[in-house]
Design an enzyme around this catalytic site. Sequence first.
Site, short mmCIF file in Angstrom:
data_model
loop_
_atom_site.label_atom_id
_atom_site.label_comp_id
_atom_site.label_asym_id
_atom_site.label_seq_id
_atom_site.Cartn_x
_atom_site.Cartn_y
_atom_site.Cartn_z
N GLY A 15 36.60 44.32 48.33
CA GLY A 15 36.39 42.96 47.81
C GLY A 15 37.55 42.02 48.11
N ASN A 19 39.33 36.83 41.94
CA ASN A 19 39.51 36.78 40.48
C ASN A 19 40.88 37.30 40.09
OD1 ASN A 19 37.20 35.76 38.74
ND2 ASN A 19 36.12 36.92 40.32
N HIS A 114 31.13 38.82 35.19
CA HIS A 114 29.84 38.95 35.86
C HIS A 114 29.37 37.55 36.29
CE1 HIS A 114 26.00 40.83 36.75
NE2 HIS A 114 25.42 39.77 36.20
N ASP A 155 26.69 45.82 32.33
CA ASP A 155 26.64 44.39 31.96
C ASP A 155 26.10 44.16 30.56
OD1 ASP A 155 27.49 43.84 34.60
OD2 ASP A 155 25.44 43.89 35.31
C1 GAR Z 1 32.85 38.22 41.45
O1 GAR Z 1 31.92 37.21 41.73
C2 GAR Z 1 32.43 39.00 40.23
O2 GAR Z 1 31.79 38.23 39.27
C3 GAR Z 1 31.49 40.01 40.83
O3 GAR Z 1 32.14 40.41 42.02
C4 GAR Z 1 32.85 39.30 42.53
C5 GAR Z 1 34.25 39.73 42.88
O4 GAR Z 1 34.89 38.71 43.61
N1 GAR Z 1 31.28 41.12 39.95
C6 GAR Z 1 30.08 41.65 39.74
O5 GAR Z 1 29.08 41.31 40.34
C7 GAR Z 1 30.05 42.76 38.69
N2 GAR Z 1 28.72 43.10 38.34
P1 GAR Z 1 36.44 38.75 43.89
O6 GAR Z 1 36.76 40.08 44.59
O7 GAR Z 1 36.70 37.58 44.80
O8 GAR Z 1 37.16 38.62 42.60
#
Ligand code: GAR
Length: 213
Positions: A15, A19, A114, A155
């Site tokens: 990812g 965040n 979420h 969730d």
């Molecule tokens: C975010 O949009 C978060 O809400 C989502 O993953 C993304 C991580 O982004 N989480 C979920 O969907 C959990 N069910 P990031 O790596 O840029 O923080």
Amino acid sequence: MNDSIRLGVLVSGRGRGTNLQAILDACARGETKAQVVVVISTHPEAGAVERARRHNVEALIIDPKQFAAPEDYERELTQRLRERQVDLVCLAGYMRKLSPLFVDAWRNRILNIHPALLPAFGGQGMYGHHVHEAVIESGAKFSGATVHFVDEEYDHGPIVLQAVVPVFDDDTPDTLAARVLEQEHKLYPQAEGRLHIEGRRVKIKGASPNCPH
Ligand code: GAR
């Protein structure tokens, strides 16, 4: 009473870690009393690892595949978090389901963000783009972001804070995701700033919905 909440941030996969970045920035600006003491990633190439190191925050890689059973991996997580005296575990792009064992060990001490307004558009398979596709498909006029405590179900745990965004007729999953993400970055540090830990009890100060309208 603890003045500074010690955060352990968990991320999975490769990812982006935006965040985590928002949390680190809020801490650096002194907007929250929380402090990230460790980031634990399942993958060395996760954006969060690089972001943590740039902020001189310890980043550990713990690969669940290296363990015989998920419980062994989670025991390792708990040990590393406890060694660093973590008060609160924040999931930031962590897509693995945590076992009841881990949830129980950290009851009311695990937060997740979420990208939708729970309890709608949550549950197994509802992550990343799947969420925004489902929202657009449903015809909902609003979406948003939710920070909630983690329990044994996907969730599902108690909601701490939410932010609302409009869904426009010409939205694509990408445009909606970007609008929601902007709110996520404000919401997560805000939620952490409102939590107050006394012994093993977590309290939320002045929680109210965050609605731009
Ligand atoms: C975010 O949009 C978060 O809400 C989502 O993953 C993304 C991580 O982004 N989480 C979920 O969907 C959990 N069910 P990031 O790596 O840029 O923080």
